[in-house]
Design a protein around this motif. Structure first.
Motif, short mmCIF file in Angstrom:
data_model
loop_
_atom_site.label_atom_id
_atom_site.label_comp_id
_atom_site.label_asym_id
_atom_site.label_seq_id
_atom_site.Cartn_x
_atom_site.Cartn_y
_atom_site.Cartn_z
N ARG A 128 0.84 -1.20 0.00
CA ARG A 128 0.00 0.00 0.00
C ARG A 128 0.88 1.25 0.00
NH1 ARG A 128 -5.04 0.88 -1.48
NH2 ARG A 128 -5.89 -0.81 -0.23
N ASN A 132 1.06 4.07 -2.96
CA ASN A 132 0.86 5.50 -2.74
C ASN A 132 2.05 6.31 -3.24
OD1 ASN A 132 -1.73 5.54 -1.67
ND2 ASN A 132 -1.02 5.14 0.41
N GLU A 136 -0.49 5.46 -7.25
CA GLU A 136 -1.42 4.49 -7.81
C GLU A 136 -2.47 4.13 -6.78
OE1 GLU A 136 -0.32 1.40 -10.35
OE2 GLU A 136 1.74 2.10 -10.59
N ARG A 137 -3.59 3.65 -7.29
CA ARG A 137 -4.70 3.29 -6.42
C ARG A 137 -5.09 1.85 -6.67
NH1 ARG A 137 -8.80 8.23 -6.12
NH2 ARG A 137 -7.32 9.76 -5.36
N TYR A 138 -5.47 1.16 -5.63
CA TYR A 138 -6.01 -0.18 -5.85
C TYR A 138 -6.96 -0.56 -4.74
CZ TYR A 138 -2.84 -2.23 -2.36
OH TYR A 138 -2.19 -2.54 -1.21
N LYS A 139 -7.79 -1.51 -5.04
CA LYS A 139 -8.73 -2.00 -4.04
C LYS A 139 -8.95 -3.49 -4.30
CE LYS A 139 -13.46 -1.26 -2.36
NZ LYS A 139 -13.19 -0.61 -1.06
N ALA A 147 -9.13 -4.16 -8.24
CA ALA A 147 -9.25 -3.01 -9.13
C ALA A 147 -8.01 -2.16 -8.91
CB ALA A 147 -10.51 -2.22 -8.80
N TRP B 110 -0.45 10.62 5.24
CA TRP B 110 -0.87 9.22 5.39
C TRP B 110 0.32 8.37 5.84
CZ3 TRP B 110 0.83 4.70 3.10
CH2 TRP B 110 0.02 3.56 3.28
N GLU B 190 -6.77 3.60 6.04
CA GLU B 190 -5.73 2.80 5.39
C GLU B 190 -5.87 2.85 3.87
OE1 GLU B 190 -3.68 -0.57 3.71
OE2 GLU B 190 -5.84 -0.51 3.80
N ASP B 191 -7.10 2.67 3.39
CA ASP B 191 -7.33 2.59 1.94
C ASP B 191 -8.13 3.80 1.45
OD1 ASP B 191 -9.47 1.80 3.48
OD2 ASP B 191 -10.11 0.19 2.15
N PHE B 192 -7.74 4.98 1.94
CA PHE B 192 -8.50 6.21 1.65
C PHE B 192 -8.74 6.47 0.18
CE2 PHE B 192 -4.11 7.29 1.21
CZ PHE B 192 -4.07 8.26 0.22
N ASN B 193 -7.83 6.02 -0.66
CA ASN B 193 -7.92 6.40 -2.08
C ASN B 193 -8.39 5.28 -2.98
OD1 ASN B 193 -5.77 4.74 -2.03
ND2 ASN B 193 -4.27 6.23 -2.76
N SER B 194 -9.04 4.27 -2.41
CA SER B 194 -9.36 3.12 -3.25
C SER B 194 -10.81 3.10 -3.70
CB SER B 194 -9.03 1.83 -2.50
OG SER B 194 -9.86 1.72 -1.37
N ASN B 195 -11.51 4.20 -3.57
CA ASN B 195 -12.94 4.16 -3.87
C ASN B 195 -13.32 4.54 -5.28
OD1 ASN B 195 -14.14 3.44 -1.24
ND2 ASN B 195 -12.86 5.18 -0.65
N ARG B 235 -11.97 12.11 0.65
CA ARG B 235 -10.91 11.09 0.66
C ARG B 235 -10.30 10.89 -0.71
NH1 ARG B 235 -14.69 7.60 3.68
NH2 ARG B 235 -14.35 8.06 5.87
N SER B 236 -11.16 10.87 -1.72
CA SER B 236 -10.63 10.55 -3.04
C SER B 236 -9.82 11.71 -3.61
CB SER B 236 -11.76 10.15 -3.99
OG SER B 236 -12.61 11.23 -4.18
#
Lengths: 183, 257
Positions: A128, A132, A136-139, A147, B110, B190-195, B235-236
């Motif tokens: 993660r 960052n 880059e972004r991922y989920k 994604a 972050w 933790e995953d603030f930018n994953s939306n 967040r995004s």
């Protein structure tokens, strides 16, 4: 005797200097210990010393990732002969919980990746953080599906971002141009 | 009998409210606002969450133990120039103003928040975890349908962002015994930018077709929950190195089961 002391001091100071020589904005500041596809442990900063083309993928990926890898192979092919040894290729797994070195190795073999390539597996926090650092972004959507941004990044010898581009065969053109202009 | 009752009471209350400043959050379900009403809900496993945001005092201790995270030492990869800019430069080091010690630490990136939590053997909460706790009112796990509750949150959002004026833990705790989920600062997750990303970058139909503009609110479970929309939008817009005057954090750990 005096020379010896000065010499020792010099060696000492350069070794300290070498450890802290990474630029403040180097992506390698992320640090950490990573596993390779050959199950070796490496420090992220060990990628310094040559330029690296880097992307985040996961081996279970069926859509964008093969295109990212193909795009990176295109870059590799088009790198001028005299620069081949100066540019490495790095794929970092977004799903370290399932991408063990064994699966990374299998992925590398399936894609015909040579020794210029490294496949890395870190822990989730490291991944993660690196993601960052590369903007880059991922989920992780559900088991085994992710994604993620479809980005390829060129890092210089010290890990600073030189240029980022979309990881498609046409999208990577700016990277090819950058390498061509800086040969 | 009385003694037994007291023992039981203590046992029950420590179980519910947790110790060491963390609240035990029991597992549950949470429906992210951007999913349509027939999409599956997100399960949140049990976890533990700091009852209060991390304060300047606590962060100062971390920075003293980890000099790399001092204002003048942090690599630029990890924070903008404004990092800890509300701290004062006193005798060659930066420290919070004495009147700010128990206010939430802000102007942290972050990376800094994440590293702080790791140093406490904790982690940042995920968006789902944070929202799950944030939807509780004072009396219910899910206060989103409670009259007036959203308005209260929105009233705070309507105020201009400024340095947090109050100390942590001064508000009424919510159902979980957690303070300051609303009304004091925004918080890193933790995953603030994953939306707002695209699944597989191209044909990500199932993931986020409902996110965009009009369809976002039309397809949402609870279009009236503007507060949650604002949090998602905020967040995004963030980048992990951002340091803002109204953005702090708190930490979480996995639950016991």
């Amino acid at each position: 005797m005096r020379m010896l002391i000065i010499g020792l001091l010099y060696c000492f100071s350069t070794s300290i200097f070498a450890a802290s020589v990474l630029p403040s904005d180097s992506v390698y500041q992320v640090g950490g210990t990573w596993q390779t596809e050959n199950n070796e442990s490496i420090k992220l900063e060990s990628l310094a010393g040559k330029s690296q083309v880097i992307a985040l993928i996961f081996t279970g990926c069926s859509n964008a990732c093969p295109i990212i890898v193909e795009s990176m192979k295109r870059i590799e092919k088009q790198v001028p002969m005299n620069m081949r040894s100066k540019i490495g290729f790095v794929l970092v797994s977004l799903t370290p919980d399932t991408d063990y070195p064994k699966s990374l190795k299998a992925f590398a073999e399936k894609k015909g990746l040579n020794s210029n390539w490294k496949l890395l597996r870190g822990n989730n926090v490291l991944v993660r953080t690196l993601s960052n650092a590369l903007n880059e972004r991922y989920k992780v959507i559900k088991d085994g599906d992710v994604a993620h941004s479809n980005t390829v990044t060129l890092l210089n010898e010290q890990g600073q971002i030189q240029i980022q581009a979309s990881g498609t065969l046409t999208g990577i053109k700016p990277i090819l141009k950058f390498i061509e202009n800086n040969r | 009998m009385l003694r037994f009752c007291i023992v039981m009471l203590v046992f029950v209350s420590t179980n519910i409210w947790g110790q060491d400043g963390m609240a035990n959050i029991t597992a549950g379900e949470y429906r992210p606002l951007y999913l349509s009403s027939d999409s599956p809900v997100v399960s949140v496993s049990s976890f533990r969450l700091d009852k209060q945001p991390v304060t300047n005092r606590e962060f100062q201790r971390f920075v003293e133990d980890n000099p790399k995270w001092q204002r003048d030492a942090i690599p630029s990869l990890f924070a903008e120039n404004a990092y800890l800019s509300h701290w004062e430069n006193t005798s060659n080091q930066y420290e919070p103003n004495s009147t700010d010690l128990d206010k939430p630490v802000v102007f942290v990136s972050w990376y800094a928040a994440q590293t702080y939590c790791q140093a406490q053997q904790k982690r940042l909460p995920t968006v789902a975890e944070w929202e799950y706790v944030a939807q509780a009112s004072f009396t219910q796990k899910d206060g989103s349908q409670e009259k007036g509750y959203n308005q209260k949150i929105l009233d705070w959002y309507a105020k201009a962002a400024k340095q947090p004026a109050t100390e942590v833990g001064k508000d009424e705790p919510n159902y979980w015994g957690v303070h300051n989920m609303h009304g004091l600062i925004w918080e890193w997750t933790e995953d603030f930018n994953s939306n707002l990303i695209s699944g597989e970058s191209r044909d990500d139909s199932s993931v986020n077709k409902d996110l965009y503009c009009a369809s976002g609110s039309a397809g949402a479970v609870n279009p009236s929950d503007y507060a949650a929309f604002m949090r998602y939008g905020f967040r995004s817009s963030l980048n992990a190195k951002f340091t803002l005057s109204s953005l702090g954090f708190r930490c979480a750990t996995d639950g016991n089961d």
